[in-house]
Design an enzyme around this catalytic site. Structure first.
Site, PDB file in Angstrom:
ATOM      1  N   GLU A   1      -9.673 -10.786  -7.714  1.00  0.00           N
ATOM      2  CA  GLU A   1      -8.413  -9.708  -7.313  1.00  0.00           C
ATOM      3  C   GLU A   1      -7.328  -9.717  -8.547  1.00  0.00           C
ATOM      4  O   GLU A   1      -6.851  -8.838  -8.991  1.00  0.00           O
ATOM      5  CB  GLU A   1      -7.949  -9.585  -5.941  1.00  0.00           C
TER       6      GLU A   1
ATOM      7  N   LYS B   1       0.988  -1.057  -0.066  1.00  0.00           N
ATOM      8  CA  LYS B   1       0.103  -0.054  -0.066  1.00  0.00           C
ATOM      9  C   LYS B   1       0.869   1.004  -0.090  1.00  0.00           C
ATOM     10  O   LYS B   1       2.032   1.320   0.298  1.00  0.00           O
ATOM     11  CB  LYS B   1      -1.071   0.114   1.111  1.00  0.00           C
TER      12      LYS B   1
ATOM     13  N   ARG C   1       2.658  -6.321   9.324  1.00  0.00           N
ATOM     14  CA  ARG C   1       1.942  -5.253   9.760  1.00  0.00           C
ATOM     15  C   ARG C   1       2.441  -4.700  11.385  1.00  0.00           C
ATOM     16  O   ARG C   1       2.458  -3.752  11.706  1.00  0.00           O
ATOM     17  CB  ARG C   1       0.403  -5.481  10.127  1.00  0.00           C
TER      18      ARG C   1
ATOM     19  N   TYR D   1     -12.282  -2.004  -4.165  1.00  0.00           N
ATOM     20  CA  TYR D   1     -12.818  -2.307  -2.489  1.00  0.00           C
ATOM     21  C   TYR D   1     -14.270  -2.256  -2.661  1.00  0.00           C
ATOM     22  O   TYR D   1     -15.037  -1.895  -1.645  1.00  0.00           O
ATOM     23  CB  TYR D   1     -12.316  -1.453  -1.515  1.00  0.00           C
TER      24      TYR D   1
ATOM     25  N   ASN E   1      -2.192   0.240   6.727  1.00  0.00           N
ATOM     26  CA  ASN E   1      -1.488  -1.254   7.129  1.00  0.00           C
ATOM     27  C   ASN E   1      -0.679  -1.861   6.130  1.00  0.00           C
ATOM     28  O   ASN E   1      -0.569  -2.884   6.601  1.00  0.00           O
ATOM     29  CB  ASN E   1      -2.624  -2.027   7.715  1.00  0.00           C
TER      30      ASN E   1
ATOM     31  N   ARG F   1      -1.521 -14.405   4.806  1.00  0.00           N
ATOM     32  CA  ARG F   1      -2.281 -13.774   5.906  1.00  0.00           C
ATOM     33  C   ARG F   1      -1.429 -13.977   7.027  1.00  0.00           C
ATOM     34  O   ARG F   1      -1.453 -12.934   7.919  1.00  0.00           O
ATOM     35  CB  ARG F   1      -3.665 -14.343   5.842  1.00  0.00           C
TER      36      ARG F   1
ATOM     37  N   HIS G   1      -2.286  -5.564   1.542  1.00  0.00           N
ATOM     38  CA  HIS G   1      -3.687  -6.114   1.370  1.00  0.00           C
ATOM     39  C   HIS G   1      -3.462  -7.414   1.076  1.00  0.00           C
ATOM     40  O   HIS G   1      -2.369  -7.753  -0.010  1.00  0.00           O
ATOM     41  CB  HIS G   1      -4.361  -5.451   0.425  1.00  0.00           C
TER      42      HIS G   1
ATOM     43  N   THR H   1      -5.109  -7.106  10.791  1.00  0.00           N
ATOM     44  CA  THR H   1      -5.410  -6.207   9.989  1.00  0.00           C
ATOM     45  C   THR H   1      -5.141  -4.916  10.823  1.00  0.00           C
ATOM     46  O   THR H   1      -4.440  -3.962  10.098  1.00  0.00           O
ATOM     47  CB  THR H   1      -6.985  -5.993   9.683  1.00  0.00           C
TER      48      THR H   1
ATOM     49  N   PHE I   1     -15.528   3.442   6.700  1.00  0.00           N
ATOM     50  CA  PHE I   1     -14.325   3.969   6.268  1.00  0.00           C
ATOM     51  C   PHE I   1     -13.987   3.867   4.830  1.00  0.00           C
ATOM     52  O   PHE I   1     -12.808   3.914   4.328  1.00  0.00           O
ATOM     53  CB  PHE I   1     -13.135   3.033   6.928  1.00  0.00           C
TER      54      PHE I   1
HETATM   55  P1  CMP Z   1      -7.637  -4.667   3.543  1.00  0.00           P
HETATM   56  O1  CMP Z   1      -7.029  -5.998   3.614  1.00  0.00           O
HETATM   57  O2  CMP Z   1      -6.965  -3.911   2.277  1.00  0.00           O
HETATM   58  O3  CMP Z   1      -9.006  -4.547   3.205  1.00  0.00           O
HETATM   59  C1  CMP Z   1     -10.119  -3.572   3.722  1.00  0.00           C
HETATM   60  C2  CMP Z   1      -9.180  -2.430   4.574  1.00  0.00           C
HETATM   61  O4  CMP Z   1     -10.016  -1.453   4.811  1.00  0.00           O
HETATM   62  C3  CMP Z   1      -8.261  -3.040   5.421  1.00  0.00           C
HETATM   63  O5  CMP Z   1      -7.310  -3.786   4.818  1.00  0.00           O
HETATM   64  C4  CMP Z   1      -8.033  -1.806   6.195  1.00  0.00           C
HETATM   65  O6  CMP Z   1      -6.845  -1.150   5.877  1.00  0.00           O
HETATM   66  C5  CMP Z   1      -9.114  -0.907   6.084  1.00  0.00           C
HETATM   67  N1  CMP Z   1      -9.740  -0.903   7.423  1.00  0.00           N
HETATM   68  C6  CMP Z   1     -10.328  -1.641   7.827  1.00  0.00           C
HETATM   69  N2  CMP Z   1     -10.989  -1.113   9.023  1.00  0.00           N
HETATM   70  C7  CMP Z   1     -10.748   0.251   9.155  1.00  0.00           C
HETATM   71  C8  CMP Z   1     -10.981   1.448   9.788  1.00  0.00           C
HETATM   72  N3  CMP Z   1     -11.815   1.246  10.947  1.00  0.00           N
HETATM   73  N4  CMP Z   1     -10.648   2.698   9.461  1.00  0.00           N
HETATM   74  C9  CMP Z   1     -10.093   2.726   8.036  1.00  0.00           C
HETATM   75  N5  CMP Z   1      -9.718   1.640   7.436  1.00  0.00           N
HETATM   76  C10 CMP Z   1      -9.923   0.399   7.807  1.00  0.00           C
END
Ligand code: CMP
Length: 139
Positions: free
Chosen positions: A127, A10, A103, A50, A113, A86, A116, A92, A58
């Site tokens: 994807e 990211k 992470r 997404y 984070n 994973r 993905h 996450t 969010f």
């Molecule tokens: P990802 O695996 O890329 O898939 C969805 C993304 O949403 C997740 O990783 C997080 O980076 C993001 N995400 C999840 N929860 C929140 C949150 N509370 N605020 C902002 N981003 C979020």
């Protein structure tokens, strides 16, 4: 079974020059990078990727962030690649991620984070197809 999964490094991570450090964690875990490209998504492209999260509070922030700088889209191949990736990513929310995971080591927040990864075989397939043609996958 030999699987493929989809990964994104990211914008928070590309900005801090962590592409190589993250790729090394994948390779050290036995995942082979069979496709890789650095691209800068538009907000609309991030939103399409997404869209499953479009009802989440969010969502807008997530799409803005994913379009805020370059990403590196990759396909990782290996035994149980989806679960293995994973594990290597960690939870996450970096506050919940185990020591040594991407992470835990690199992520800045639950939103920023660093990586993905696909969560299941069907999403991995979708994807991968969103970002790569069959010709770009070199096992
Ligand atoms: P990802 O695996 O890329 O898939 C969805 C993304 O949403 C997740 O990783 C997080 O980076 C993001 N995400 C999840 N929860 C929140 C949150 N509370 N605020 C902002 N981003 C979020």
């Amino acid at each position: 079974a030999l699987e493929r999964t989809f990964s994104i490094i990211k914008p928070d991570a590309t900005k801090r020059n962590l592409t190589g450090a993250i790729a090394k964690k994948f390779e050290d875990a036995g995942l082979r990078i069979v496709a890789s490209k650095r691209i800068h998504l538009t907000k609309a492209q991030a939103g399409e990727f997404y869209k499953v999260h479009s009802a989440r509070p969010f969502y807008d922030e997530l799409c803005e962030f994913m379009a805020s700088g370059p990403i590196v889209a990759q396909v990782l191949e290996g035994e149980n690649a989806i679960a293995k990736n994973r594990e290597v990513m960690g939870a996450t929310n970096p506050a919940d991620a185990e020591a040594g995971t991407i992470r835990a080591d690199f992520a800045e927040s639950v939103g920023e984070n660093s990586v993905h990864g696909s969560d299941a075989p069907e999403t991995a397939k979708e994807e991968i197809a969103y970002f790569f043609s069959g010709l770009e996958l070199v096992g």
